[in-house]
Design a protein around this motif. Structure first.
Motif, short mmCIF file in Angstrom:
data_model
loop_
_atom_site.label_atom_id
_atom_site.label_comp_id
_atom_site.label_asym_id
_atom_site.label_seq_id
_atom_site.Cartn_x
_atom_site.Cartn_y
_atom_site.Cartn_z
N UNK A 79 58.09 31.68 47.99
CA UNK A 79 59.28 31.23 47.26
C UNK A 79 60.55 31.94 47.70
N UNK A 80 60.42 33.10 48.33
CA UNK A 80 61.59 33.92 48.62
C UNK A 80 61.86 33.99 50.12
N UNK A 81 62.98 34.61 50.46
CA UNK A 81 63.40 34.77 51.85
C UNK A 81 62.40 35.62 52.63
N UNK A 82 61.84 35.07 53.69
CA UNK A 82 60.82 35.78 54.47
C UNK A 82 61.39 37.01 55.18
N UNK A 83 62.67 36.94 55.57
CA UNK A 83 63.28 38.08 56.27
C UNK A 83 63.39 39.29 55.34
N UNK A 84 63.58 39.05 54.04
CA UNK A 84 63.68 40.16 53.08
C UNK A 84 62.35 40.90 52.99
N UNK A 85 61.23 40.18 53.11
CA UNK A 85 59.91 40.82 53.07
C UNK A 85 59.69 41.66 54.32
N UNK A 86 60.10 41.13 55.48
CA UNK A 86 59.98 41.90 56.71
C UNK A 86 60.88 43.13 56.69
N UNK A 87 62.06 42.99 56.10
CA UNK A 87 62.98 44.12 56.00
C UNK A 87 62.41 45.21 55.11
N UNK A 88 61.68 44.79 54.07
CA UNK A 88 61.05 45.76 53.18
C UNK A 88 60.01 46.59 53.92
N UNK A 89 59.23 45.92 54.78
CA UNK A 89 58.23 46.63 55.58
C UNK A 89 58.93 47.53 56.61
N UNK A 90 60.04 47.06 57.19
CA UNK A 90 60.78 47.86 58.16
C UNK A 90 61.33 49.12 57.51
N UNK A 91 61.84 49.00 56.28
CA UNK A 91 62.34 50.17 55.56
C UNK A 91 61.23 51.18 55.31
N UNK A 92 60.03 50.67 54.98
CA UNK A 92 58.88 51.56 54.78
C UNK A 92 58.51 52.26 56.08
N UNK A 93 58.51 51.51 57.18
CA UNK A 93 58.17 52.09 58.48
C UNK A 93 59.18 53.18 58.86
N UNK A 94 60.46 52.91 58.65
CA UNK A 94 61.48 53.91 58.97
C UNK A 94 61.33 55.15 58.09
N UNK A 95 60.96 54.95 56.82
CA UNK A 95 60.79 56.08 55.91
C UNK A 95 59.64 56.97 56.36
N UNK A 96 58.55 56.36 56.83
CA UNK A 96 57.42 57.14 57.31
C UNK A 96 57.76 57.83 58.63
N UNK A 97 58.57 57.17 59.47
CA UNK A 97 58.97 57.81 60.73
C UNK A 97 59.77 59.08 60.46
N UNK A 98 60.67 59.02 59.48
CA UNK A 98 61.43 60.21 59.11
C UNK A 98 60.54 61.27 58.46
N UNK A 99 59.52 60.80 57.72
CA UNK A 99 58.59 61.73 57.09
C UNK A 99 57.79 62.50 58.14
N UNK A 100 57.29 61.79 59.17
CA UNK A 100 56.53 62.45 60.22
C UNK A 100 57.39 63.40 61.04
N UNK A 101 58.70 63.14 61.08
CA UNK A 101 59.62 64.03 61.78
C UNK A 101 60.13 65.14 60.87
N UNK A 102 59.60 65.17 59.63
CA UNK A 102 59.97 66.17 58.62
C UNK A 102 61.46 66.11 58.28
N UNK A 103 61.98 64.88 58.27
CA UNK A 103 63.39 64.69 57.91
C UNK A 103 63.55 64.34 56.44
N UNK A 104 62.50 63.86 55.80
CA UNK A 104 62.55 63.57 54.37
C UNK A 104 61.15 63.65 53.77
N UNK A 105 61.06 63.48 52.46
CA UNK A 105 59.78 63.56 51.78
C UNK A 105 58.97 62.28 52.02
N UNK A 106 57.73 62.36 51.60
CA UNK A 106 56.84 61.21 51.75
C UNK A 106 57.33 60.04 50.90
N UNK A 107 57.31 58.80 51.43
CA UNK A 107 57.78 57.64 50.66
C UNK A 107 57.03 57.49 49.34
N UNK A 108 57.76 57.09 48.30
CA UNK A 108 57.19 56.91 46.98
C UNK A 108 57.17 55.43 46.61
#
Length: 268
Positions: free
Chosen positions: A73-102
């Motif tokens: 029912x919703x915009x498919x790009x918004x779902x992909x963007x949500x996954x991309x944001x999660x991927x970027x958050x984990x990339x920063x986490x593995x580089x010790x730039x921020x805490x683990x995603x919540x």
């Protein structure tokens, strides 16, 4: 010189558009939390996370599944963007730039989702903005963006107002240097004194608004305690939610929001 520039506008969706925006925010949050759970499971077992492409490839199958078919029912790009944001958050986490995603919560007073401009799906048409799946939405055109739209973030804040943040690629020319500077000294008697002698008065507006904010927050706390006493969930307590929006609308929004969240934690 091509540079990225962000704009923020208030938008005025109609009732049908508000419902679709709420669905998109909910679906984006669901997808984020779903893959975060899978990511945490993979990280616990292997010490490594998943990848954006692996997760993104699962979304089409989720849309066909009877339990999650409502994702269509919703915009498919918004779902992909949500996954991309999660991927970027984990990339920063593995580089010790921020805490683990919540995990994201629907109780958060601020909800949002991000979508990208694909085949001119996001564009400004006079005093409206065309958004994927949403259509034309009226907005307060306080500025005149010029350039190519890259993405848009639609946000609903604690006061119930809707905003869109646009990221554009524009040809921006640097301003000529003036080789001049000025010093600012903040004080009590005067709000600020500039190095050229100019004084800015310290009006009582801030003090008066702080008193009003405290008064409205006490009222919010009382309504929260009353709802708790009556066994009513705060999300379903109409008087509490109405007062919560009143507090969020007060000038000095960052202060109001921070204090509002503290009040809600105490009342819960």
């Amino acid at each position: 010189m091509l540079r990225h520039k962000a704009y923020k506008f208030r938008i005025y969706p109609n009732r049908e558009q508000e419902i679709l925006i709420a669905k998109t925010m909910g679906c984006s949050r669901f997808v984020y939390n779903h893959f975060l759970s899978l990511w945490n499971e993979a990280y616990t077992k292997t010490g490594k996370g998943l990848t954006y492409h692996a997760c993104s490839a699962m979304i089409p199958q989720m849309k066909k599944d009877e339990q999650t078919i409502w994702l269509q029912e919703v915009d498919s790009i918004s779902l992909q963007s949500s996954v991309k944001n999660l991927s970027d958050a984990f990339s920063r986490f593995f580089k010790k730039q921020n805490k683990r995603p919540q995990f994201k919560s629907k109780k958060n007073p601020v909800q949002s989702y991000t979508t990208k401009n694909v085949n001119n799906s996001i564009r400004i048409v006079h005093h409206s903005i065309k958004l994927p799946k949403i259509g034309l939405v009226k907005f307060a055109k306080s500025q005149d963006p010029k350039g190519r739209v890259l993405n848009a973030t639609i946000r609903k804040n604690a006061s119930g107002k809707y905003f869109v943040s646009l990221l554009l690629e524009e040809d921006i020319q640097p301003l000529p240097k003036t080789n001049s500077a000025i010093g600012v000294d903040l004080g009590i008697t005067d709000f600020a004194i500039l190095s050229d002698g100019q004084k800015i008065d310290n009006h009582k507006f801030t003090s008066n608004m702080e008193k009003r904010l405290q008064r409205e927050q006490r009222k919010l706390s009382r309504r929260g305690l009353q709802a708790k006493k009556n066994g009513i969930n705060l999300l379903e307590a109409k008087n509490y939610q109405k007062q919560k929006r009143t507090v969020a609308r007060l000038p000095g929004c960052p202060v109001a929001r921070k204090s509002n969240e503290s009040t809600e934690r105490l009342s819960e």
